[in-house]
Design a protein around this motif. Structure first.
Motif, mmCIF file in Angstrom:
data_model
loop_
_atom_site.group_PDB
_atom_site.id
_atom_site.type_symbol
_atom_site.label_atom_id
_atom_site.label_comp_id
_atom_site.label_asym_id
_atom_site.label_seq_id
_atom_site.Cartn_x
_atom_site.Cartn_y
_atom_site.Cartn_z
ATOM 1 N N VAL A 10 0.763 -1.081 -0.029
ATOM 2 C CA VAL A 10 0.001 0.167 -0.042
ATOM 3 C C VAL A 10 0.775 1.259 -0.038
ATOM 4 C CG1 VAL A 10 -1.864 1.092 1.118
ATOM 5 C CG2 VAL A 10 -1.780 -1.391 1.368
ATOM 6 N N ARG A 11 0.364 2.038 -0.812
ATOM 7 C CA ARG A 11 1.044 3.461 -0.826
ATOM 8 C C ARG A 11 0.337 4.738 -1.020
ATOM 9 N NH1 ARG A 11 1.544 5.860 -5.832
ATOM 10 N NH2 ARG A 11 3.376 7.227 -5.224
ATOM 11 N N GLY A 12 0.957 5.776 -0.488
ATOM 12 C CA GLY A 12 0.205 7.166 -0.876
ATOM 13 C C GLY A 12 0.842 7.768 -1.950
ATOM 14 N N PRO A 13 0.204 8.565 -2.913
ATOM 15 C CA PRO A 13 0.833 9.327 -4.171
ATOM 16 C C PRO A 13 1.986 10.214 -3.654
ATOM 17 C CG PRO A 13 -1.572 9.093 -4.381
ATOM 18 C CD PRO A 13 -1.096 8.740 -2.945
ATOM 19 N N ASP A 14 1.764 10.753 -2.355
ATOM 20 C CA ASP A 14 2.801 11.840 -2.029
ATOM 21 C C ASP A 14 3.679 11.099 -0.776
ATOM 22 O OD1 ASP A 14 1.701 13.808 -3.436
ATOM 23 O OD2 ASP A 14 0.233 14.184 -1.547
ATOM 24 N N GLY A 15 3.913 9.759 -0.829
ATOM 25 C CA GLY A 15 4.674 9.047 0.364
ATOM 26 C C GLY A 15 6.010 9.030 -0.319
ATOM 27 N N GLU A 16 6.776 8.090 0.542
ATOM 28 C CA GLU A 16 8.230 7.854 0.177
ATOM 29 C C GLU A 16 8.272 6.721 -0.988
ATOM 30 O OE1 GLU A 16 10.975 9.291 1.379
ATOM 31 O OE2 GLU A 16 9.797 10.636 2.428
ATOM 32 N N LEU A 17 7.369 5.951 -0.930
ATOM 33 C CA LEU A 17 7.306 4.703 -1.862
ATOM 34 C C LEU A 17 6.892 5.210 -3.010
ATOM 35 C CD1 LEU A 17 7.928 1.581 -2.447
ATOM 36 C CD2 LEU A 17 5.667 1.382 -1.466
ATOM 37 N N GLY A 18 7.449 4.926 -4.320
ATOM 38 C CA GLY A 18 7.055 5.335 -5.614
ATOM 39 C C GLY A 18 6.180 4.442 -6.137
ATOM 40 N N ARG A 19 5.443 4.909 -7.103
ATOM 41 C CA ARG A 19 4.540 3.785 -7.699
ATOM 42 C C ARG A 19 5.148 2.685 -8.421
ATOM 43 N NH1 ARG A 19 1.400 7.025 -10.591
ATOM 44 N NH2 ARG A 19 -0.627 6.981 -8.840
ATOM 45 N N ALA A 20 6.151 3.254 -9.188
ATOM 46 C CA ALA A 20 7.097 1.961 -10.062
ATOM 47 C C ALA A 20 7.671 1.207 -9.127
ATOM 48 C CB ALA A 20 8.053 2.777 -10.715
ATOM 49 N N GLU A 21 8.513 1.707 -8.041
ATOM 50 C CA GLU A 21 8.907 0.717 -7.080
ATOM 51 C C GLU A 21 7.920 -0.295 -6.273
ATOM 52 O OE1 GLU A 21 11.911 0.385 -3.226
ATOM 53 O OE2 GLU A 21 11.588 2.487 -4.521
ATOM 54 N N ALA A 22 6.973 0.404 -5.956
ATOM 55 C CA ALA A 22 5.709 -0.604 -5.428
ATOM 56 C C ALA A 22 5.184 -1.532 -6.222
ATOM 57 C CB ALA A 22 4.576 0.249 -5.054
ATOM 58 N N GLN A 23 5.216 -1.287 -7.330
ATOM 59 C CA GLN A 23 4.623 -2.154 -8.533
ATOM 60 C C GLN A 23 5.568 -3.387 -8.592
ATOM 61 O OE1 GLN A 23 3.120 0.088 -11.549
ATOM 62 N NE2 GLN A 23 1.007 0.443 -10.634
ATOM 63 N N GLU A 24 6.946 -2.832 -8.734
ATOM 64 C CA GLU A 24 7.960 -4.035 -8.897
ATOM 65 C C GLU A 24 8.030 -4.806 -7.594
ATOM 66 O OE1 GLU A 24 11.372 -6.025 -10.330
ATOM 67 O OE2 GLU A 24 9.634 -4.901 -11.302
ATOM 68 N N MET A 25 7.898 -4.349 -6.372
ATOM 69 C CA MET A 25 7.598 -4.999 -5.190
ATOM 70 C C MET A 25 6.557 -6.065 -5.150
ATOM 71 S SD MET A 25 8.322 -1.811 -2.375
ATOM 72 C CE MET A 25 7.807 -3.106 -1.186
ATOM 73 N N VAL A 26 5.599 -5.582 -5.917
ATOM 74 C CA VAL A 26 4.297 -6.780 -6.088
ATOM 75 C C VAL A 26 5.027 -7.542 -6.965
ATOM 76 C CG1 VAL A 26 2.189 -7.008 -7.005
ATOM 77 C CG2 VAL A 26 2.618 -4.953 -5.467
ATOM 78 N N ARG A 27 5.507 -7.418 -8.083
ATOM 79 C CA ARG A 27 6.108 -8.285 -8.955
ATOM 80 C C ARG A 27 6.968 -9.521 -8.401
ATOM 81 N NH1 ARG A 27 9.838 -10.012 -12.320
ATOM 82 N NH2 ARG A 27 11.305 -8.478 -11.238
ATOM 83 N N VAL A 28 7.868 -8.838 -7.543
ATOM 84 C CA VAL A 28 9.009 -9.773 -6.711
ATOM 85 C C VAL A 28 8.273 -10.767 -5.948
ATOM 86 C CG1 VAL A 28 10.775 -9.637 -5.230
ATOM 87 C CG2 VAL A 28 10.849 -8.122 -7.296
ATOM 88 N N LEU A 29 7.145 -10.262 -5.303
ATOM 89 C CA LEU A 29 6.474 -11.047 -4.228
ATOM 90 C C LEU A 29 5.807 -12.371 -4.918
ATOM 91 C CD1 LEU A 29 4.950 -8.326 -2.168
ATOM 92 C CD2 LEU A 29 6.417 -9.954 -0.987
ATOM 93 N N PRO A 30 5.920 -13.357 -4.526
ATOM 94 C CA PRO A 30 5.069 -14.631 -5.298
ATOM 95 C C PRO A 30 3.610 -14.528 -5.200
ATOM 96 C CG PRO A 30 6.761 -15.482 -3.877
ATOM 97 C CD PRO A 30 6.874 -14.089 -3.664
ATOM 98 N N HIS A 31 2.961 -13.836 -4.163
ATOM 99 C CA HIS A 31 1.781 -13.472 -3.939
ATOM 100 C C HIS A 31 1.308 -11.944 -3.560
ATOM 101 C CE1 HIS A 31 1.236 -17.937 -4.357
ATOM 102 N NE2 HIS A 31 1.881 -18.037 -3.331
ATOM 103 N N GLY A 32 1.831 -11.242 -4.491
ATOM 104 C CA GLY A 32 1.779 -9.859 -3.903
ATOM 105 C C GLY A 32 0.555 -8.927 -4.737
#
Length: 286
Positions: free
Chosen positions: A231-253
């Protein structure tokens, strides 16, 4: 009902855990109630999870932990304040409070603690909710900027109103007023003889951040096998591209974004946070 539970963490450090609502009874007599452990971020405290814990308590035995160096937990001068120490504390909390297999809900450093525990002890973790934590290393430049910001706090604050004013409006890092941010930091201040100062150990915070800011954590993330919501907010530290890459890396993200939220997603936008997280948790039951 608010109940404090004192327990020992790694190395005997005293930890304070909190229930902000009565745990639910099982649907049938003797039926176990699923557990949930909520882990705050750096400079946070268990009370920041109070609203989340209350709605979680309709289904889960929800417990929020004051992590070492924070809140009402122990603040040993020499620590340790390593990632391993935080993970060992969370492991002790899940086991000693009878929460396993638990849903772990973590914000920032608490999210990193949660996914490292899930990678290390998959038997203890049923699912994860990761809020605003990067898997990549922020690095030296980010650390220097953070140190300068941390040193700029005008301590002690004369009143709680001054705390809210500075963190919600006057802090130079803000691009626009964030009243919820002021309230968030007001909750981690205590009145001393000379004014209002943090309840956390500032030395512990520095040591804790140095323990993770220079390293990436993709390997541990890839080892998480349970369902995980990022989970992220648009104005947070975690960018959308990195968050979506994290989901891709997770087996069940899975991925969720809370509109108009900053880095304090669960505190800044509690209704949007609940709308993002609750369907994920309901899917576990199905």
């Amino acid at each position: 009902m608010v109940r404090r539970i004192d327990m020992a963490g790694a190395g005997g450090v005293r930890l304070a855990a909190w229930e902000f609502a009565d745990p639910p009874k099982g649907k049938r007599e003797g039926e176990p109630v699923p557990g949930a452990l909520l882990l705050h971020g750096l400079m946070g405290r268990a009370a920041h999870w109070a609203r989340t814990a209350r709605w979680l308590s309709a289904t889960y035995h929800a417990v929020a932990l004051d992590q070492r160096g924070h809140g009402r937990s122990g603040k040993p001068a020499e620590g340790p304040y390593t990632l391993d120490a935080y993970v060992a504390d969370a492991e002790a909390a899940v086991e000693r409070l009878g929460l396993a297999p638990a849903v772990l809900v973590g914000h920032a450093l608490g999210a990193l603690t949660a996914w490292r525990l899930a990678a290390r002890r998959p038997d203890l973790v049923r699912a994860l909710v990761i809020c605003d934590m990067r898997a990549s290393a922020p690095g030296e430049r980010a650390q220097r900027a953070w140190e300068e910001w941390f040193a700029s706090w005008p301590l002690p604050f004369p009143t709680l109103a001054d705390v809210r004013q500075w963190f919600g409006e006057d802090d130079p890092v803000l691009e626009r007023p964030r009243p919820a941010r002021g309230d968030y930091f007001a909750e981690v201040m205590a009145e001393r003889a000379d004014g209002w100062r943090p309840v956390f150990s500032r030395r512990a915070v520095r040591m804790s951040r140095e323990g993770w800011v220079y390293d990436a954590h993709w390997d541990e993330l890839a080892q998480v096998r349970c369902p995980t919501l990022v989970v992220r907010g648009p104005d947070g530290e975690l960018g959308r591209a990195e968050a979506q890459e994290m989901v891709r890396v997770l087996p069940h993200g899975r991925y969720a974004e809370v509109p108009e939220a900053g880095d304090l997603v669960h505190y800044d936008r509690p209704d949007g946070w609940r709308s993002a997280v609750e369907p994920f948790l309901e899917s576990l039951a199905r």
